[in-house]
Design a protein around this motif. Structure first.
Motif, PDB file in Angstrom:
ATOM      1  N   PRO A   1      44.390 -23.748  34.729  1.00  0.00           N
ATOM      2  CA  PRO A   1      44.270 -22.287  34.616  1.00  0.00           C
ATOM      3  C   PRO A   1      43.741 -21.681  35.914  1.00  0.00           C
ATOM      4  N   SER A   2      43.993 -20.401  36.093  1.00  0.00           N
ATOM      5  CA  SER A   2      43.462 -19.735  37.268  1.00  0.00           C
ATOM      6  C   SER A   2      41.950 -19.577  37.137  1.00  0.00           C
ATOM      7  N   ILE A   3      41.289 -19.477  38.269  1.00  0.00           N
ATOM      8  CA  ILE A   3      39.835 -19.261  38.280  1.00  0.00           C
ATOM      9  C   ILE A   3      39.497 -17.960  37.566  1.00  0.00           C
ATOM     10  N   GLU A   4      40.288 -16.918  37.783  1.00  0.00           N
ATOM     11  CA  GLU A   4      40.034 -15.633  37.134  1.00  0.00           C
ATOM     12  C   GLU A   4      40.133 -15.759  35.617  1.00  0.00           C
ATOM     13  N   THR A   5      41.119 -16.514  35.124  1.00  0.00           N
ATOM     14  CA  THR A   5      41.283 -16.696  33.679  1.00  0.00           C
ATOM     15  C   THR A   5      40.083 -17.416  33.081  1.00  0.00           C
ATOM     16  N   VAL A   6      39.584 -18.434  33.762  1.00  0.00           N
ATOM     17  CA  VAL A   6      38.437 -19.187  33.257  1.00  0.00           C
ATOM     18  C   VAL A   6      37.198 -18.292  33.193  1.00  0.00           C
ATOM     19  N   ILE A   7      36.959 -17.485  34.219  1.00  0.00           N
ATOM     20  CA  ILE A   7      35.827 -16.561  34.214  1.00  0.00           C
ATOM     21  C   ILE A   7      35.965 -15.565  33.066  1.00  0.00           C
ATOM     22  N   LYS A   8      37.156 -15.004  32.905  1.00  0.00           N
ATOM     23  CA  LYS A   8      37.391 -14.045  31.821  1.00  0.00           C
ATOM     24  C   LYS A   8      37.197 -14.690  30.456  1.00  0.00           C
ATOM     25  N   GLU A   9      37.733 -15.880  30.279  1.00  0.00           N
ATOM     26  CA  GLU A   9      37.651 -16.565  28.993  1.00  0.00           C
ATOM     27  C   GLU A   9      36.203 -16.894  28.610  1.00  0.00           C
ATOM     28  N   THR A  10      35.428 -17.361  29.550  1.00  0.00           N
ATOM     29  CA  THR A  10      34.057 -17.768  29.221  1.00  0.00           C
ATOM     30  C   THR A  10      33.146 -16.561  29.028  1.00  0.00           C
ATOM     31  N   PHE A  11      33.149 -15.630  29.953  1.00  0.00           N
ATOM     32  CA  PHE A  11      32.176 -14.550  29.877  1.00  0.00           C
ATOM     33  C   PHE A  11      32.564 -13.438  28.911  1.00  0.00           C
ATOM     34  N   ASN A  12      33.824 -13.374  28.513  1.00  0.00           N
ATOM     35  CA  ASN A  12      34.172 -12.417  27.468  1.00  0.00           C
ATOM     36  C   ASN A  12      33.581 -12.830  26.124  1.00  0.00           C
ATOM     37  N   ILE A  13      33.185 -14.092  25.986  1.00  0.00           N
ATOM     38  CA  ILE A  13      32.486 -14.534  24.781  1.00  0.00           C
ATOM     39  C   ILE A  13      31.143 -13.798  24.680  1.00  0.00           C
ATOM     40  N   SER A  14      30.375 -13.821  25.766  1.00  0.00           N
ATOM     41  CA  SER A  14      29.096 -13.100  25.776  1.00  0.00           C
ATOM     42  C   SER A  14      29.314 -11.600  25.663  1.00  0.00           C
ATOM     43  N   ARG A  15      30.299 -11.105  26.360  1.00  0.00           N
ATOM     44  CA  ARG A  15      30.567  -9.663  26.369  1.00  0.00           C
ATOM     45  C   ARG A  15      30.928  -9.182  24.968  1.00  0.00           C
ATOM     46  N   ALA A  16      31.724  -9.971  24.247  1.00  0.00           N
ATOM     47  CA  ALA A  16      32.101  -9.596  22.885  1.00  0.00           C
ATOM     48  C   ALA A  16      30.876  -9.531  21.986  1.00  0.00           C
ATOM     49  N   ARG A  17      29.950 -10.477  22.164  1.00  0.00           N
ATOM     50  CA  ARG A  17      28.742 -10.469  21.334  1.00  0.00           C
ATOM     51  C   ARG A  17      27.913  -9.207  21.595  1.00  0.00           C
ATOM     52  N   PHE A  18      27.760  -8.854  22.854  1.00  0.00           N
ATOM     53  CA  PHE A  18      27.027  -7.639  23.199  1.00  0.00           C
ATOM     54  C   PHE A  18      27.726  -6.398  22.651  1.00  0.00           C
ATOM     55  N   LEU A  19      29.036  -6.289  22.919  1.00  0.00           N
ATOM     56  CA  LEU A  19      29.769  -5.079  22.565  1.00  0.00           C
ATOM     57  C   LEU A  19      29.828  -4.868  21.064  1.00  0.00           C
ATOM     58  N   SER A  20      29.906  -5.962  20.314  1.00  0.00           N
ATOM     59  CA  SER A  20      29.916  -5.814  18.858  1.00  0.00           C
ATOM     60  C   SER A  20      28.585  -5.239  18.369  1.00  0.00           C
ATOM     61  N   SER A  21      27.476  -5.627  19.011  1.00  0.00           N
ATOM     62  CA  SER A  21      26.165  -5.093  18.609  1.00  0.00           C
ATOM     63  C   SER A  21      26.016  -3.635  19.009  1.00  0.00           C
ATOM     64  N   PHE A  22      26.780  -3.198  20.041  1.00  0.00           N
ATOM     65  CA  PHE A  22      26.751  -1.802  20.472  1.00  0.00           C
ATOM     66  C   PHE A  22      27.777  -0.946  19.742  1.00  0.00           C
ATOM     67  N   GLY A  23      28.604  -1.567  18.879  1.00  0.00           N
ATOM     68  CA  GLY A  23      29.683  -0.831  18.222  1.00  0.00           C
ATOM     69  C   GLY A  23      30.794  -0.472  19.175  1.00  0.00           C
ATOM     70  N   GLU A  24      30.990  -1.303  20.213  1.00  0.00           N
ATOM     71  CA  GLU A  24      31.984  -1.019  21.246  1.00  0.00           C
ATOM     72  C   GLU A  24      33.171  -1.991  21.202  1.00  0.00           C
ATOM     73  N   MET A  25      33.451  -2.549  20.023  1.00  0.00           N
ATOM     74  CA  MET A  25      34.636  -3.388  19.866  1.00  0.00           C
ATOM     75  C   MET A  25      35.561  -2.746  18.847  1.00  0.00           C
ATOM     76  N   GLY A  26      36.842  -2.729  19.186  1.00  0.00           N
ATOM     77  CA  GLY A  26      37.832  -2.144  18.287  1.00  0.00           C
ATOM     78  C   GLY A  26      38.761  -1.211  19.036  1.00  0.00           C
ATOM     79  N   LYS A  27      39.600  -0.533  18.310  1.00  0.00           N
ATOM     80  CA  LYS A  27      40.588   0.352  18.907  1.00  0.00           C
ATOM     81  C   LYS A  27      39.907   1.453  19.717  1.00  0.00           C
ATOM     82  N   ASN A  28      40.416   1.661  20.925  1.00  0.00           N
ATOM     83  CA  ASN A  28      39.895   2.689  21.836  1.00  0.00           C
ATOM     84  C   ASN A  28      38.444   2.445  22.246  1.00  0.00           C
ATOM     85  N   LYS A  29      37.986   1.197  22.166  1.00  0.00           N
ATOM     86  CA  LYS A  29      36.627   0.837  22.578  1.00  0.00           C
ATOM     87  C   LYS A  29      36.705  -0.014  23.858  1.00  0.00           C
ATOM     88  N   ALA A  30      35.544  -0.415  24.372  1.00  0.00           N
ATOM     89  CA  ALA A  30      35.500  -1.180  25.619  1.00  0.00           C
ATOM     90  C   ALA A  30      36.292  -2.480  25.513  1.00  0.00           C
TER      91      ALA A  30
END
Length: 257
Positions: free
Chosen positions: A52-81
């Protein structure tokens, strides 16, 4: 005149037409490093030797943390971050804090080792482009060993140090999650970050890392780590030298404590 921090070629020899996001745009990154040529920018986003590309690996790993944060902020879903969270490579269970490689990739020889090396190279890549954007000093020859490892996969595998938090209190500024950047010690909120001639520490999406910024980092390690742990004693329990991607608390399991 623009000069690429990776290949050292200037506008006379290479083009600088495409925007080089220091953190992948697919991870919410907005910041641009102007001194990255199109060829080097493309390298980090392209598949290399059936990995995989380096960019894909960074996106895949850190979007895990980002999703956890954004869900607690109510920022996951349609028209959200983040519209939704899916992972190409991993099975992620936020409740138990576990991450496993999907069967398709688990069967690929040395997949986890390859992912881990690409992750390290990606973090070094983000650091060098961000230090150029923020400080304008990435052309310094002291960073040549980082260039060799991150851009060309040459030299020894460089270490990545990860500090384990004592408490589940993370960033409270939503923009740091929606549009992440590396937070250096000059950010007044990051009082526990220690930077000195051999090592640099930074925070990304609630995770605190350190990397060597001197090729002779081993001779300064003992003094550095003593000072660093002292500065962090109220907030962190210790550190790890990362070997595998899932040694990082990507699911932010500590927030469950």
């Amino acid at each position: 005149m623009k000069k690429c921090i990776w290949c050292s070629k200037s506008e006379e020899k290479v083009e600088f037409k495409k925007l080089a996001h220091t953190i992948p745009q697919s991870l919410g990154g907005k910041m641009i490093c102007v001194n990255v040529c199109d060829d080097c920018n493309a390298y980090f986003g392209n598949i290399q030797f059936q990995t995989p590309s380096i960019e894909t690996v960074i996106k895949e790993t850190f979007n895990i943390s980002r999703a956890r944060f954004l869900s607690s902020f109510g920022e996951m879903g349609k028209n959200k971050a983040l519209a939704k969270f899916t992972s190409i490579f991993f099975n992620v269970n936020f409740r138990t804090g576990t991450i496993t490689v999907k069967q398709k990739y688990k069967l690929q020889r040395h997949f986890q080792e390859k992912i881990s090396i690409l992750l390290k190279r990606g973090i070094y890549k983000i650091f060098l482009e961000e230090t150029e954007r923020q400080n304008g000093d990435a052309h310094d020859s002291k960073y040549d060993f980082i260039r060799a490892f991150s851009r060309y996969g040459l030299g020894e595998e460089l270490p990545l140090f990860y500090f384990e938090r004592k408490y589940g209190i993370y960033l409270n500024v939503q923009d740091d999650i929606k549009y992440p950047v590396l937070l250096f010690d000059k950010d007044k909120r990051m009082k526990y970050l220690v930077n000195e001639p051999f090592f640099y520490e930074f925070e990304l999406l609630g995770h605190v890392f350190a990397i060597p910024i001197s090729k002779s980092w081993q001779i300064g390690f003992d003094n550095y780590i003593t000072a660093s742990l002292e500065a962090k004693k109220d907030f962190f329990v210790g550190y790890k030298v990362i070997k595998y991607f899932n040694e990082i608390d990507l699911t932010l399991q500590i927030m469950n404590d």
